[in-house]
Design a protein around this motif. Structure first.
Motif, short mmCIF file in Angstrom:
data_model
loop_
_atom_site.label_atom_id
_atom_site.label_comp_id
_atom_site.label_asym_id
_atom_site.label_seq_id
_atom_site.Cartn_x
_atom_site.Cartn_y
_atom_site.Cartn_z
N GLY A 431 0.82 -1.20 0.00
CA GLY A 431 0.00 0.00 0.00
C GLY A 431 0.86 1.25 0.00
O GLY A 431 2.07 1.23 -0.27
N ARG A 432 0.23 2.36 0.32
CA ARG A 432 0.94 3.63 0.31
C ARG A 432 1.70 3.84 1.63
O ARG A 432 1.23 3.47 2.70
N LYS A 433 2.87 4.43 1.49
CA LYS A 433 3.68 4.82 2.64
C LYS A 433 3.87 6.32 2.58
O LYS A 433 4.37 6.86 1.59
N TYR A 434 3.47 7.02 3.66
CA TYR A 434 3.47 8.49 3.65
C TYR A 434 4.71 9.02 4.38
O TYR A 434 5.20 8.42 5.35
N PHE A 435 5.16 10.18 3.91
CA PHE A 435 6.30 10.88 4.51
C PHE A 435 5.94 12.35 4.70
O PHE A 435 5.37 12.97 3.79
N SER A 436 6.29 12.88 5.85
CA SER A 436 6.10 14.31 6.06
C SER A 436 7.28 15.08 5.48
O SER A 436 8.35 14.50 5.21
N SER A 437 7.11 16.36 5.26
CA SER A 437 8.21 17.17 4.74
C SER A 437 9.38 17.20 5.72
O SER A 437 10.54 17.26 5.31
N LEU A 438 9.08 17.13 7.04
CA LEU A 438 10.16 17.10 8.04
C LEU A 438 10.96 15.81 7.93
O LEU A 438 12.19 15.82 8.02
N ALA A 439 10.28 14.68 7.70
CA ALA A 439 10.98 13.41 7.56
C ALA A 439 11.88 13.41 6.33
O ALA A 439 13.01 12.89 6.37
N ILE A 440 11.41 14.00 5.25
CA ILE A 440 12.22 14.07 4.03
C ILE A 440 13.43 14.97 4.25
O ILE A 440 14.56 14.65 3.86
N TYR A 441 13.21 16.10 4.91
CA TYR A 441 14.32 17.04 5.17
C TYR A 441 15.38 16.38 6.06
O TYR A 441 16.58 16.49 5.80
N THR A 442 14.95 15.66 7.11
CA THR A 442 15.89 14.99 8.00
C THR A 442 16.65 13.90 7.27
O THR A 442 17.86 13.71 7.48
N ALA A 443 15.96 13.17 6.39
CA ALA A 443 16.62 12.11 5.63
C ALA A 443 17.70 12.67 4.71
O ALA A 443 18.79 12.10 4.57
#
Length: 568
Positions: A431-443
């Motif tokens: 299924g879909r896996k969601y990411f917040s903008s904060l999670a992307i920035y930290t990654a």
């Protein structure tokens, strides 16, 4: 009445130390040596101190002239330089010509400030800071460090920072002891007329509960009985707080905070104990030091304060450029911005690189560094490694599954109704896996950290030695002071002491290793092989051979404990 210290003083014929040392050129040379700590302190600390900010502590017209402010401030710094007690401090300044020279006294006849003057000066600095929020010692620290940076051309463009938890000079109270002692401190401070406003039965019950020492109550009663007393104290506290609502004394404010930390009032206005897990970390830990808070770090529990130390880390000399004290519950990330700007004010140079550990990382600190084009180098980022690694491409973002190695394209998702934060998702088999903008920035920041060379990450390591030097000599990791204002005063003095110690070591001439080795070998040869025959007399047979030498018979106290030579 304020009076500035005179820059020049008449030379005394018989009391001047240099005149007294004329008979011994070797001692006089050491006394005058500009690389020694006492002369460096006098030049780089005492002579630099600006007394003008301290004018506000004294009356402009009335009273006797004050003792030299330069001497009083220098005494505070030298105390922390050598970790002396107060009695040791005054004894050294009375009889040690080196510490006297460090504060501008070159004679044996001139008096130093008496202890009462010294304590009154410290008290005035504390009370002034408490009332106005102005840190006079902070101005002195900035002024002295700025002069040292200019003198030795210290590079302030690259800095590093670390922090340490410091215990306050208080005892570890149980929950009952904290409530009991806070209530007792407030109630004992009430006048008889104030107590008359309470009903007689309440006064009697309060006197009975507070009459027994808190430690004995905890020792003699079981847990249920202690909790029963604790609830009853809470009910009396609630009644007293409402009754004396207009009180402005600090003991009343502390009592109110303790009640709010330890109790809850339900809809029926019934007092119940707050669960321990719901007690905030910034709760009162002692009525004697309401500024300190609680924190656990690396398996250690501390009731006290959090100190943050920032230093330069250029090519040669490293100096502490910023020192901050907050309650123990304050996290490292909250120090970052103020520490960077404080270091820039002291050095007069724009910071370009900051080295710190992962505790200083936060999204706000990272974005602040990007806005200022500041290279923020951390050794790690808090939190576990995520399953998906995020990479930025020309088309957008992609996520790589660390377990399977699969690559997914991130798509933009709709935001929540009550939030404007951007969201993204990937399509997986489950299924879909969601990411917040904060999670992307930290990654993305994690990826940047991985690409850094190991040499850059190791620059931060030496700041731990600075932390150890800064807190050296503390008993049980506790400072001898209470209240945040006094902790900050101590921190400024200790930071200036560390800096002058580093400067004294930096300017001291260092012989090359080959010269030191040759001198050591020559000394060993001179001390081992005598030029004429001799007897080896050891301590085990020395008492028998002493009968043959009148010198040892008349001086039995000098029997050698180690082998010596007697030349014939």
């Amino acid at each position: 009445m304020f009076k500035e210290t005179e820059s020049s003083r008449p030379v005394e014929l018989f009391g001047d130390v240099e005149n007294l040392l004329e008979w011994n050129k070797k001692k006089l040379k050491k006394y005058r040596d500009e690389t020694r700590w006492h002369n460096q302190f006098r030049c780089m600390v005492y002579d630099v101190i600006d007394e003008t900010p301290y004018r506000i502590l004294f009356d402009a017209r009335m009273g006797a002239p004050n003792a030299p402010v330069k001497q009083l401030v220098s005494m505070m710094i030298i105390k922390e330089l050598f970790r002396w007690s107060d009695s040791q401090l005054f004894e050294q300044f009375e009889f040690n010509v080196l510490v006297r020279r460090a504060i501008g006294i070159d004679t044996l006849t001139e008096d130093i400030p008496v202890p009462s003057t010294y304590y009154l000066f410290r008290k005035r600095i504390y009370e002034h800071g408490k009332e106005t929020g102005e840190e006079l010692l902070e101005e002195t620290f900035s002024q002295i460090t700025e002069a040292q940076v200019r003198e030795f051309k210290v590079d302030g463009r690259r800095i590093r920072m670390d922090s340490k938890l410091l215990g306050s000079n208080i005892g570890w109270y149980s929950r009952y002891e904290l409530v009991h002692k806070s209530f007792e401190m407030f109630y004992r401070g009430l006048t008889k007329s104030d107590k008359r406003f309470l009903q007689t039965r309440y006064r009697t019950e309060i006197s009975r509960l507070l009459g027994e020492e808190a430690e004995k109550v905890v020792y003699r009663h079981n847990r249920d009985e202690v909790n029963e007393r604790l609830v009853r104290l809470g009910e009396l506290l609630y009644m007293v707080i409402r009754h004396y609502k207009g009180k402005k004394e600090e003991s009343f404010r502390v009592l109110k905070r303790v009640f709010e930390n330890q109790y809850e009032v339900n809809e029926e206005e019934k007092i119940i104990l707050r669960p321990k897990e719901k007690i905030p970390p910034d709760s009162v830990q002692s009525p004697h030091d309401p500024d300190c808070t609680y924190r656990g770090k690396s398996g250690k529990k501390v009731k006290g304060y959090h100190a943050n130390v920032t230093e330069t880390c250029g090519e040669d000399l490293h100096l502490i450029t910023d020192i901050r004290i907050e309650a123990a519950s304050c996290g490292e990330a909250r120090f970052y911005k103020e520490a960077v700007e404080g270091s820039e004010r002291v050095t007069g140079q724009r910071v370009e690189h900051v080295h710190a550990d992962g505790a200083y990382y936060s999204e706000s600190n990272s974005r602040y560094s990007e806005e200022r084009d500041l290279d923020f180098v951390v050794t790690g980022i808090k939190g576990s490694e995520p399953r998906y690694l995020i990479h930025e491409t020309h088309e957008g973002y992609v996520a790589v599954d660390r377990e399977s190695g699969s690559v997914y394209e991130l798509h933009k998702a709709e935001t929540y109704q009550d939030s404007e934060e951007a969201r993204y998702y990937i399509r997986t088999d489950s299924g879909r896996k969601y990411f917040s903008s904060l999670a992307i920035y930290t990654a993305l920041q994690r990826q940047k950290l991985i690409s850094r060379p190991e040499r850059e990450l190791q620059i931060r390591n030496n700041v731990e030695a600075t932390i150890g030097h800064f807190a050296y000599g503390l008993l049980n990791n506790k400072t001898p002071y209470r209240r945040k204002q006094k902790q900050q005063m101590w921190a400024y003095c200790r930071a200036m002491a560390v800096n002058i110690k580093r400067i004294a070591g930096y300017v001291r001439p260092k012989k090359p290793f080959e010269e030191q080795k040759a001198a050591l070998c020559a000394q060993k040869v001179q001390n081992t092989v005598p030029s004429t025959p001799c007897f080896f007399i050891f301590s085990s047979i020395g008492r028998h051979l002493a009968n043959f030498y009148g010198f040892f018979q008349s001086n039995p106290s000098i029997y050698p404990k180690t082998p010596v030579f007697i030349q014939l």
